[in-house]
Design a protein around this motif. Structure first.
Motif, mmCIF file in Angstrom:
data_model
loop_
_atom_site.group_PDB
_atom_site.id
_atom_site.type_symbol
_atom_site.label_atom_id
_atom_site.label_comp_id
_atom_site.label_asym_id
_atom_site.label_seq_id
_atom_site.Cartn_x
_atom_site.Cartn_y
_atom_site.Cartn_z
ATOM 1 N N UNK A 11 0.867 -1.273 0.046
ATOM 2 C CA UNK A 11 0.074 0.060 -0.001
ATOM 3 C C UNK A 11 0.744 1.189 -0.150
ATOM 4 N N UNK A 12 1.931 1.350 0.792
ATOM 5 C CA UNK A 12 2.814 2.403 0.724
ATOM 6 C C UNK A 12 3.417 2.557 -0.230
ATOM 7 N N UNK A 13 3.967 1.389 -1.173
ATOM 8 C CA UNK A 13 4.779 1.629 -2.398
ATOM 9 C C UNK A 13 3.511 2.106 -3.308
ATOM 10 N N UNK A 14 2.434 1.554 -3.417
ATOM 11 C CA UNK A 14 1.580 2.344 -4.264
ATOM 12 C C UNK A 14 1.419 3.597 -4.291
ATOM 13 N N UNK A 15 1.389 4.098 -2.978
ATOM 14 C CA UNK A 15 1.274 5.621 -2.889
ATOM 15 C C UNK A 15 2.350 6.279 -3.296
ATOM 16 N N UNK A 16 3.628 5.708 -3.451
ATOM 17 C CA UNK A 16 4.827 6.357 -3.681
ATOM 18 C C UNK A 16 4.514 6.408 -5.211
ATOM 19 N N UNK A 17 4.054 5.452 -5.761
ATOM 20 C CA UNK A 17 3.652 5.661 -7.357
ATOM 21 C C UNK A 17 2.607 6.237 -7.716
ATOM 22 N N UNK A 18 2.142 7.057 -6.705
ATOM 23 C CA UNK A 18 0.815 7.847 -7.206
ATOM 24 C C UNK A 18 -0.396 7.262 -7.125
ATOM 25 N N UNK A 19 -0.706 6.093 -6.901
ATOM 26 C CA UNK A 19 -1.853 5.487 -6.614
ATOM 27 C C UNK A 19 -2.717 5.591 -5.284
ATOM 28 N N UNK A 20 -3.864 6.262 -5.348
ATOM 29 C CA UNK A 20 -4.697 6.459 -4.108
ATOM 30 C C UNK A 20 -5.206 5.189 -3.770
ATOM 31 N N UNK A 21 -4.881 4.548 -2.515
ATOM 32 C CA UNK A 21 -5.363 3.330 -2.169
ATOM 33 C C UNK A 21 -6.651 3.456 -1.545
ATOM 34 N N UNK A 22 -6.883 4.721 -0.966
ATOM 35 C CA UNK A 22 -8.193 4.871 -0.276
ATOM 36 C C UNK A 22 -9.218 4.970 -1.366
ATOM 37 N N UNK A 23 -9.081 5.724 -2.491
ATOM 38 C CA UNK A 23 -10.142 5.922 -3.371
ATOM 39 C C UNK A 23 -10.000 4.646 -4.579
ATOM 40 N N UNK A 24 -9.001 4.076 -4.567
ATOM 41 C CA UNK A 24 -8.977 2.893 -5.490
ATOM 42 C C UNK A 24 -8.113 1.831 -4.744
ATOM 43 N N UNK A 25 -8.829 1.249 -3.664
ATOM 44 C CA UNK A 25 -8.222 0.025 -3.225
ATOM 45 C C UNK A 25 -8.056 -1.393 -4.115
ATOM 46 N N UNK A 26 -6.865 -2.100 -3.597
ATOM 47 C CA UNK A 26 -6.886 -3.376 -4.514
ATOM 48 C C UNK A 26 -7.986 -4.292 -4.259
ATOM 49 N N UNK A 27 -8.418 -4.603 -5.293
ATOM 50 C CA UNK A 27 -9.377 -5.978 -5.113
ATOM 51 C C UNK A 27 -8.546 -7.092 -4.726
ATOM 52 N N UNK A 28 -9.618 -8.077 -4.331
ATOM 53 C CA UNK A 28 -8.892 -9.329 -3.744
ATOM 54 C C UNK A 28 -7.957 -10.060 -4.645
ATOM 55 N N UNK A 29 -8.489 -10.323 -5.785
ATOM 56 C CA UNK A 29 -7.540 -10.826 -7.131
ATOM 57 C C UNK A 29 -6.162 -9.827 -7.424
ATOM 58 N N UNK A 30 -6.348 -8.842 -7.307
ATOM 59 C CA UNK A 30 -5.109 -7.702 -7.455
ATOM 60 C C UNK A 30 -4.109 -8.089 -6.381
ATOM 61 N N UNK A 31 -4.823 -8.293 -5.218
ATOM 62 C CA UNK A 31 -3.677 -8.559 -3.972
ATOM 63 C C UNK A 31 -3.054 -9.780 -4.257
ATOM 64 N N UNK A 32 -3.947 -10.860 -4.294
ATOM 65 C CA UNK A 32 -3.537 -12.171 -4.512
ATOM 66 C C UNK A 32 -2.287 -12.363 -5.789
#
Length: 64
Positions: A11-32
């Motif tokens: 989640x922290x890495x995604x934020x560093x790359x500019x992805x807002x994990x609050x507005x666009x959370x990972x789906x279960x399949x993306x996380x898997x």
């Protein structure tokens, strides 16, 4: 490997790359997929630091 810690790190890495994990959370399949890719990369390159592995996998995910 602690999955809860890894989720937080991804989640922290995604934020560093500019992805807002609050507005666009990972789906279960993306996380898997990310989790499996991280484990596979770490098994393939055991000498690589886990931080480097996670950043590489997340970067690849973001740039797809």
């Amino acid at each position: 490997m602690n999955e809860k810690w890894l989720k937080k790190f991804v989640r922290n890495c995604l934020r560093q790359y500019g992805r807002d994990t609050e507005a666009f959370p990972l789906t279960d399949s993306e996380w898997a997929d990310l989790y499996q890719n991280i484990l596979l990369e770490k098994q393939t390159n055991p000498d690589m630091d886990i931080y480097e592995v996670v950043h590489d996998v997340v970067y690849e995910y973001v740039t797809k």
